[in-house]
Motif scaffolding. Structure first.
Motif, short mmCIF file in Angstrom:
data_model
loop_
_atom_site.label_atom_id
_atom_site.label_comp_id
_atom_site.label_asym_id
_atom_site.label_seq_id
_atom_site.Cartn_x
_atom_site.Cartn_y
_atom_site.Cartn_z
N ARG A 1 -34.98 50.29 -13.78
CA ARG A 1 -36.30 49.75 -14.13
C ARG A 1 -36.54 49.84 -15.63
O ARG A 1 -37.65 50.11 -16.09
CB ARG A 1 -37.41 50.51 -13.38
CG ARG A 1 -37.26 50.53 -11.90
CD ARG A 1 -38.37 51.33 -11.26
NE ARG A 1 -39.56 50.51 -11.01
CZ ARG A 1 -40.76 51.02 -10.75
NH1 ARG A 1 -40.94 52.33 -10.74
NH2 ARG A 1 -41.78 50.23 -10.51
N PRO B 1 -35.43 47.42 -18.84
CA PRO B 1 -34.70 46.23 -19.31
C PRO B 1 -33.80 46.51 -20.51
O PRO B 1 -32.65 46.04 -20.55
CB PRO B 1 -35.82 45.25 -19.69
CG PRO B 1 -37.01 45.71 -18.91
CD PRO B 1 -36.88 47.19 -18.78
N SER C 1 -40.86 49.37 -19.53
CA SER C 1 -40.76 48.22 -18.63
C SER C 1 -42.14 47.64 -18.46
O SER C 1 -43.12 48.40 -18.30
CB SER C 1 -40.20 48.66 -17.27
OG SER C 1 -40.06 47.55 -16.41
N ARG D 1 -42.34 46.39 -13.03
CA ARG D 1 -42.37 47.62 -12.23
C ARG D 1 -42.95 47.36 -10.84
O ARG D 1 -42.60 48.02 -9.86
CB ARG D 1 -43.17 48.70 -12.95
CG ARG D 1 -42.45 49.27 -14.16
CD ARG D 1 -43.20 50.43 -14.78
NE ARG D 1 -42.40 51.05 -15.84
CZ ARG D 1 -41.50 51.99 -15.63
NH1 ARG D 1 -41.29 52.44 -14.40
NH2 ARG D 1 -40.81 52.51 -16.61
#
Length: 724
Positions: free
Chosen positions: A554, A556, A709, A714
């Motif tokens: 989770r 990037p 994130s 999420r």
């Protein structure tokens, strides 16, 4: 003074004091279940090992020996037409070269040999028409060398099996007293010798790697019992995957190379997974009240990383299934089967055995093992050094990797030449004898099948094309199909780069009804398919690898960094491959004759394999870092602790893989040597420069941004926790 460990413990306590610990996850519950039911688990595995193990010994004789073709290509169509309409005079036909020093082809002595060879071949129902040496076509100008052609009445795999069965008997027809030599050759014989030479070399390399592997494991664990667990896992994976391949081969042909690669990957990944799990289990025993609880903790944390790693490997290799070449596809299937069985053993057999062993996992320990802890002070200090100079670490390691990548832009690839089989192999001796007697291109004649109405035009056009030295008389079909076939003899060796242009010219200038095939055309068509699919496969692997890391972490930016640095180590390995195998650096030391190119299947297959291994280490590192990120909330401290707790495992796993892969570098045949060196260099670069320097340094520079994130992401991604 507050130590780093105190900081981690304190931060974890602060974050959990007000709330009860979360219930065990699915993998934690699964691990505990396996640990508490050892007898049923062992019973199931015993049945699997007996059932699949009964088929395993026949794996190398059962699996297919051909499949190096591009399905649907023009050359494969020509081969099928030749089998159907021209008595089996296809690229897969058996060729028997007869050479006499004292007479000529057709005299009493050579006629007797030809008759004996004909009787041997005619007795097998896999042979169609048998064409004796014919003047002006398959007899040299001096009359000393002739080629008997035994047409194929079976598919390419069965013709390779036929070559296995008859090679020695045909070679024995030679009569040294009469000055007559007999060498079975042709593409089926080439693949037969090629497979045998490589199988023998790979088995020798495997046997050499086992004691080295055991030594590394003993040093890594400090205990003979603990060191034996990865080998148990590997053997279980090997036996079951070998038996499964034999059964699968009954449904669809599986290349014998599938087992070669499965052997290597089962050993490498089985040890990787067991290292990670056993190390975590030994640490969990320090605080757990029962062995089953320690197993539960292990699979609730390290188990997730191993499962994620296995899925990443499977996804990377699944991209290879896009290539329309049976041998390439089934090699990927072989590795995937091995990974599946190793994963199955990792999540059933291993937790059951760990639960039964408990503290006995540390039995027969070496003296230094009593002081060994899961958290490595050495790698903690290493991580602390990176934390002080992360930018310098990124610049230095990144520059080395980029420099190593640069040669990849001049990499040339082609299908293997005759030099990949031993010099004393009959197929190679027959090949060179034909070249000496009939010209460089004679062993690789191109076959042209054309409508009878266009035959004269096609033959005249082919004869005028640059690079064609001669055209044989047209051969009418054995039925009323209205087709004829002739051979176009190139002026160059079949593996010469100029053959690509010759084939392209023939296909462009011959009448529309003409189809061009033959062994060189099959190699070129396969290489074209591999080249065409390579960018697609690279793209699929990168995208899927990124998405898998994104789902698991989770984060990037971290997922992107993990994917890009894996690509860097892969590129660096291919850069080294060009210097060694194309340009011949170190060829004297490594004992091989450079072909001037890398074997054509290398980029597609090795990219998937190297990226899979690189992502394996990425997952181990990032999963551990995320575990401490969840515990502490401190991104930089999480990197330090992640390195301290996974660095030694990554280093030991890499040492095992390098040892396994580099033993293949000692093989005489070129393909296993290429595989061993390329994969060994890739793992070495990846472990030393990427996992232990570049990636952690990048995460230190990124700080909290590494785990940022957006809220919308999420909401749609599952929340996978790596802390127990």
């Amino acid at each position: 003074m507050t130590t780093t460990t105190d900081t981690v413990t304190g931060a974890a306590a602060a974050g959990t004091a007000s709330a009860p610990p979360p219930p065990p996850g699915a993998l934690a519950r699964w691990g505990g279940l396996m640990a508490r039911h050892m007898k049923p688990v062992l019973g199931v595995w015993l049945m699997l090992l007996i059932g699949l193990g009964a088929a395993a010994p026949s794996v190398f004789t059962s699996l297919a020996g051909a499949g190096w073709q591009a399905n649907g290509s023009e050359s494969v169509v020509v081969r099928d037409l030749a089998i159907e309409h021209f008595g089996g005079n296809a690229s897969s036909a058996i060729q028997v070269v007869i050479h006499t020093d004292d007479g000529t082809i057709g005299d009493d002595a050579t006629t007797a040999v030809i008759d004996e060879a004909t009787d041997i071949l005619a007795a097998d129902d896999r042979i169609a028409d048998i064409m004796p040496p014919t003047e002006g076509v398959t007899v040299s100008e001096d009359g000393a060398t002739g080629i008997l052609i035994a047409g194929a009445a079976a598919d390419a795999d069965d013709m390779v099996r036929l070559a296995d069965d008859l090679a020695d008997e045909l070679t024995a027809l030679g009569d040294s007293a009469a000055g007559i030599e007999v060498f079975p050759t042709g593409q089926s014989m080439l693949w037969s010798d090629f497979n045998h030479a490589n199988h023998d070399a790979m088995m020798q390399a495997e046997m050499m790697s086992w004691p080295v592997t055991l030594l590394i494991l003993v040093l890594a664990f400090g205990s003979l019992v603990a060191a034996g667990l990865p080998l148990m896992l590997t053997i279980a994976g090997l036996v079951t995957s070998a038996g499964a391949l034999v059964l699968l081969n009954m449904v669809t042909p599986i290349s014998v190379w599938a087992m070669n690669f499965a052997l290597m990957f089962a050993l490498a990944l089985g040890i990787d997974y067991a290292l990670f799990l056993v190390a975590r289990f030994r640490d969990a025993l320090r605080t757990a009240t029962t062995p089953a609880e320690a197993v539960s903790v292990t699979y609730g944390t390290a188990g997730k990383a191993v499962l994620l790693s296995g899925v990443t490997v499977l996804i990377s290799l699944s991209a290879v299934l896009l290539v329309p070449a049976p041998a390439v596809r089934t090699m990927a299937v072989g590795i995937m089967l091995a990974v599946v069985f190793v994963l199955a053993a990792s999540f059933t057999l291993l937790p059951a055995v760990l639960g039964a062993l408990g503290n006995k996992v540390n039995a027969v320990s070496l003296p230094f093992a009593k002081k060994q802890e899961h958290r490595s002070p050495l790698f903690a200090r290493w991580a602390a050094g990176l934390r002080r100079r992360p930018l310098l670490a990124v610049v230095v390691s990144g520059a080395i990797l980029v420099l190593a990548c640069l040669p990849v832009f001049g990499l040339k690839v082609a299908m293997p030449s005759i030099s990949v089989v031993p010099e004393d192999a009959p197929v190679r001796e027959g090949y060179h004898l034909v070249q000496e007697a009939m010209g460089d291109g004679a062993p690789g004649m191109l076959q042209v099948i054309v409508d009878a109405a266009d035959a004269d035009t096609a033959a005249a056009t082919a004869a005028d094309i640059e690079g064609i030295s001669a055209v044989t008389p047209a051969m009418p079909a054995t039925d009323d199909s209205g087709l004829v076939m002739f051979q176009a003899v190139p002026t160059v060796d079949p593996s010469d780069e100029a053959m690509n242009g010759i084939l392209a010219d023939l296909r462009a200038e011959l009448p529309d009804s003409a189809l061009v095939g033959g062994a060189p055309a099959e190699n070129i068509d396969l290489q074209t398919a591999l080249d065409d699919w390579l960018p697609v496969i690279i793209g699929v692997i990168l995208v899927l690898g990124f998405l898998l890391l994104l789902i698991a972490l989770r984060a990037p930016l971290t997922a992107l960094m993990g994917t890009v640095v894996s690509l860097l180590s892969t590129g660096a390995a291919f850069g080294m491959a060009r210097l060694i195998f194309q340009e011949g650096h170190l060829s004297g030391v490594l004992g091989f004759e450079p072909q001037g190119f890398l074997d054509g299947w290398g980029p597609v297959f090795f990219f998937a394999m190297i990226f899979a291994v690189a992502m394996d280490y990425t997952v181990f590192l990032l999963a551990t870092v995320k575990e401490y990120q969840e515990k502490t909330g401190d991104a930089r401290l999480a990197v330090t602790e992640g390195m301290a707790h996974s660095g030694r495992i990554i280093f030991a796993a890499a040492a095992v893989m390098v040892a396994v892969f580099f033993t293949f570098a000692l093989a005489e045949p070129l393909p296993p040597k290429e595989m061993g060196i390329i994969l060994g260099v890739a793992v070495l670069l990846d472990a030393l420069l990427v996992r232990l320097v570049l990636l952690p340094a990048l995460m230190l520079l990124a700080g909290r941004a590494a785990w940022w994130s957006p809220a919308w992401l999420r909401r749609i991604l599952p929340d996978i926790s790596f802390s127990h």
